[in-house]
Design an enzyme around this catalytic site. Structure first.
Site, PDB file in Angstrom:
ATOM      1  N   ALA A  73      48.720  41.834 -12.644  1.00  0.00           N
ATOM      2  CA  ALA A  73      47.311  42.220 -12.592  1.00  0.00           C
ATOM      3  C   ALA A  73      46.651  41.811 -11.278  1.00  0.00           C
ATOM      4  CB  ALA A  73      46.553  41.627 -13.776  1.00  0.00           C
ATOM      5  N   THR A  74      47.079  40.721 -10.689  1.00  0.00           N
ATOM      6  CA  THR A  74      46.485  40.311  -9.414  1.00  0.00           C
ATOM      7  C   THR A  74      46.695  41.402  -8.370  1.00  0.00           C
ATOM      8  OG1 THR A  74      46.870  37.971  -9.893  1.00  0.00           O
ATOM      9  CG2 THR A  74      46.531  38.570  -7.575  1.00  0.00           C
ATOM     10  N   GLN A 182      43.603  40.702 -20.190  1.00  0.00           N
ATOM     11  CA  GLN A 182      43.511  39.979 -21.463  1.00  0.00           C
ATOM     12  C   GLN A 182      43.391  40.918 -22.655  1.00  0.00           C
ATOM     13  OE1 GLN A 182      43.774  36.714 -22.052  1.00  0.00           O
ATOM     14  NE2 GLN A 182      43.915  36.097 -19.913  1.00  0.00           N
ATOM     15  N   ALA A 203      52.161  42.503 -17.859  1.00  0.00           N
ATOM     16  CA  ALA A 203      53.059  42.381 -19.017  1.00  0.00           C
ATOM     17  C   ALA A 203      53.034  40.995 -19.652  1.00  0.00           C
ATOM     18  CB  ALA A 203      54.488  42.725 -18.590  1.00  0.00           C
ATOM     19  N   HIS A 204      52.866  39.954 -18.829  1.00  0.00           N
ATOM     20  CA  HIS A 204      53.088  38.606 -19.381  1.00  0.00           C
ATOM     21  C   HIS A 204      51.955  38.099 -20.264  1.00  0.00           C
ATOM     22  CE1 HIS A 204      50.685  35.738 -16.792  1.00  0.00           C
ATOM     23  NE2 HIS A 204      50.672  36.769 -15.984  1.00  0.00           N
ATOM     24  N   CYS A 329      40.920  21.091 -11.964  1.00  0.00           N
ATOM     25  CA  CYS A 329      41.160  20.075 -10.955  1.00  0.00           C
ATOM     26  C   CYS A 329      41.401  20.751  -9.618  1.00  0.00           C
ATOM     27  CB  CYS A 329      42.379  19.262 -11.346  1.00  0.00           C
ATOM     28  SG  CYS A 329      42.147  17.520 -11.120  1.00  0.00           S
TER      29      CYS A 329
HETATM   30  C1  LIG Z   1      46.157  36.708 -16.018  1.00  0.00           C
HETATM   31  C2  LIG Z   1      45.061  37.502 -15.465  1.00  0.00           C
HETATM   32  C3  LIG Z   1      45.148  38.102 -14.200  1.00  0.00           C
HETATM   33  C4  LIG Z   1      46.335  37.883 -13.293  1.00  0.00           C
HETATM   34  O1  LIG Z   1      47.450  38.554 -13.751  1.00  0.00           O
HETATM   35  P1  LIG Z   1      48.884  38.286 -13.072  1.00  0.00           P
HETATM   36  O2  LIG Z   1      49.761  39.323 -13.652  1.00  0.00           O
HETATM   37  O3  LIG Z   1      49.268  36.911 -13.500  1.00  0.00           O
HETATM   38  O4  LIG Z   1      48.731  38.412 -11.610  1.00  0.00           O
HETATM   39  C5  LIG Z   1      44.108  38.862 -13.772  1.00  0.00           C
HETATM   40  N1  LIG Z   1      43.031  39.069 -14.532  1.00  0.00           N
HETATM   41  C6  LIG Z   1      42.894  38.512 -15.743  1.00  0.00           C
HETATM   42  C7  LIG Z   1      41.670  38.776 -16.554  1.00  0.00           C
HETATM   43  C8  LIG Z   1      43.903  37.710 -16.250  1.00  0.00           C
HETATM   44  O5  LIG Z   1      43.755  37.151 -17.439  1.00  0.00           O
END
Ligand SMILES: *Cc1c(COP(=O)(O)O)cnc(C)c1O
Length: 409
Positions: A73-74, A182, A203-204, A329
């Site tokens: 997602a990043t 999410q 996916a994760h 932190c």
């Molecule tokens: C986890 C998350 C991301 C980042 O996703 P990655 O696949 O880990 O890069 C981006 N946006 C939201 C809202 C997330 O919860």
């Protein structure tokens, strides 16, 4: 019961064994490059990728050709924002987003501003985390290219009104982009009904592997175009070059297919466990503040602040639980969550907040253990605390919890 009990499903989810099973052949005998057009190894890999593309698309109500696979997602957030602002320079240079977005969106927006590519308006949500549609409408300017609002918040679980936002953006002729990392697989999404132009997912967060994600890019009404941010072999319709991670993409597809089958029943089950956790805590403790909207939230999310305890000590007392705290932190200092701060949660209360994230494999036994562990840690800290009971409050107070935005007891 395995300890620490994993209640941090917003950070990542354990991979479903059925997903792993689907992936395994693509590490070994089916190892081909999906871009190899001249032999059967490549064809098998390509077929697997196209099947996964259909599975992900089905969960979004999209057409398979509208998906661009990314590393997560990043990357999808970066591609959506940078790609749109670079391509639509004629149309404008302005972005509307929200102060409670994920850092992948906020930091990308900050970079766009710093590099002179965009001006960004950061809206503040209401104290319950929901975005005010009138505020969005008022923030859209003639030179606005895109509105970026996440589907579900990763800290407080709040679900934004996607269909209303999509309709508003469509009417005003600006692109609607949502980070649905999410939300995917947890709540229904439909890019047509919700009029979403760009959607990022990964996916994760839905029991698939780390390192695979996608960006939905609308193909018609309107046809959205993006400037690629990574150049190379022209994979993914030129929008994202690079050899595809076939096993991870297969896993992403399998995870989406499972979610499509099981989402409704799972949301009910996980939601009931979350309610059990909340009831367990508030039947035994006073001075709890629920952060975020009480109903419009992800089924697995509970974000609570504990009056009269110290945040770091609370985390230390809960080492048998894998949870996240509202204190991040950063180098030497302890920063309260910027999401909670944007909702107007006082700094002290933000520090004592705990994000519980329940998921597919969470059991009743684990929830009861979490209640017990949390109650014991809070009671022990409060017995030592000069901040408890709060000045002016009757002690011991009646069992009661306050909703977000209301003053604490
Ligand atoms: C986890 C998350 C991301 C980042 O996703 P990655 O696949 O880990 O890069 C981006 N946006 C939201 C809202 C997330 O919860």
């Amino acid at each position: 019961m395995r300890r620490p009990v994993y209640l941090d499903h917003h950070a990542t989810t354990p991979m479903d064994p059925r997903v792993l099973e689907a992936m395994l052949p693509y590490f070994t005998e089916k190892f081909g490059n999906a871009a190899s057009r001249s032999h059967a190894y490549g064809w098998a890999a390509e077929r697997a990728v196209e099947r996964a593309r259909e599975q992900v698309a089905a969960l979004l109500g999209a057409a398979p050709q509208e998906l661009v696979f990314t590393s997560g997602a990043t990357e999808a957030d970066n591609l959506a924002l940078k790609g749109a602002l670079e391509l639509y320079t004629q149309r404008g240079d302005h972005v509307v987003t929200v102060a409670t977005e994920h850092k992948a969106v906020l930091d990308t927006c900050a970079w766009l501003e710093r590099s002179g590519r965009a001006r960004v308006t950061y809206l503040r949500p209401r104290p319950d985390g929901l975005l005010d549609l009138d505020a969005v409408a008022a923030a859209i300017e003639p030179r606005t290219v895109l509105v970026a609002v996440m589907a579900a918040n990763n800290e407080v679980g709040v679900l934004q009104p996607l269909a209303e936002l999509g309709a508003l953006c469509h009417e005003r002729g600006v692109l609607f982009f949502t980070d649905a990392a999410q939300a995917l697989g947890k709540v229904p999404l439909d890019v047509e009904a919700q009029r979403i132009d760009l959607l990022a997912c990964t996916a994760h967060k839905l029991y698939g592997p780390k390192g695979a994600g996608a960006l939905f890019v609308r193909r018609r009404d309107p046809r959205v175009r993006l400037a690629p941010q990574q150049h190379g072999g022209g994979h993914e319709r030129g929008m994202r070059s690079g050899t595809l991670d076939v096993p991870a993409i297969v896993g992403f597809g399998a995870a989406c297919a499972l979610a499509q089958e099981e989402m409704a029943a799972e949301a009910a089950r996980v939601g009931a466990l979350r309610d059990r956790l909340w009831e367990g805590l508030r039947s035994r403790l006073d001075g709890l503040v629920l952060n975020g909207h009480p109903e419009r939230r992800l089924p697995g999310n509970l974000n609570v602040s504990f009056v009269g305890v110290e945040g770091e000590a609370l985390m230390m007392g809960m080492r048998d639980l894998a949870v996240s705290s509202g204190s991040a932190c950063t180098s030497a200092t302890l920063e309260p969550s910027y999401v909670l701060r944007a909702l107007g949660v006082h700094e002290e209360l933000a520090h004592t907040s705990i994000r519980f994230g329940l998921g597919r494999f969470t059991t009743t036994e684990e929830v009861d253990f979490a209640v017990e562990t949390t109650v014991r840690a809070v009671e022990r800290l409060r017995a030592l605390s000069p901040l408890w009971p709060p000045a002016g409050a009757p002690s011991p107070g009646p069992a009661g919890a306050v909703a977000a935005g209301e003053p604490g007891p």
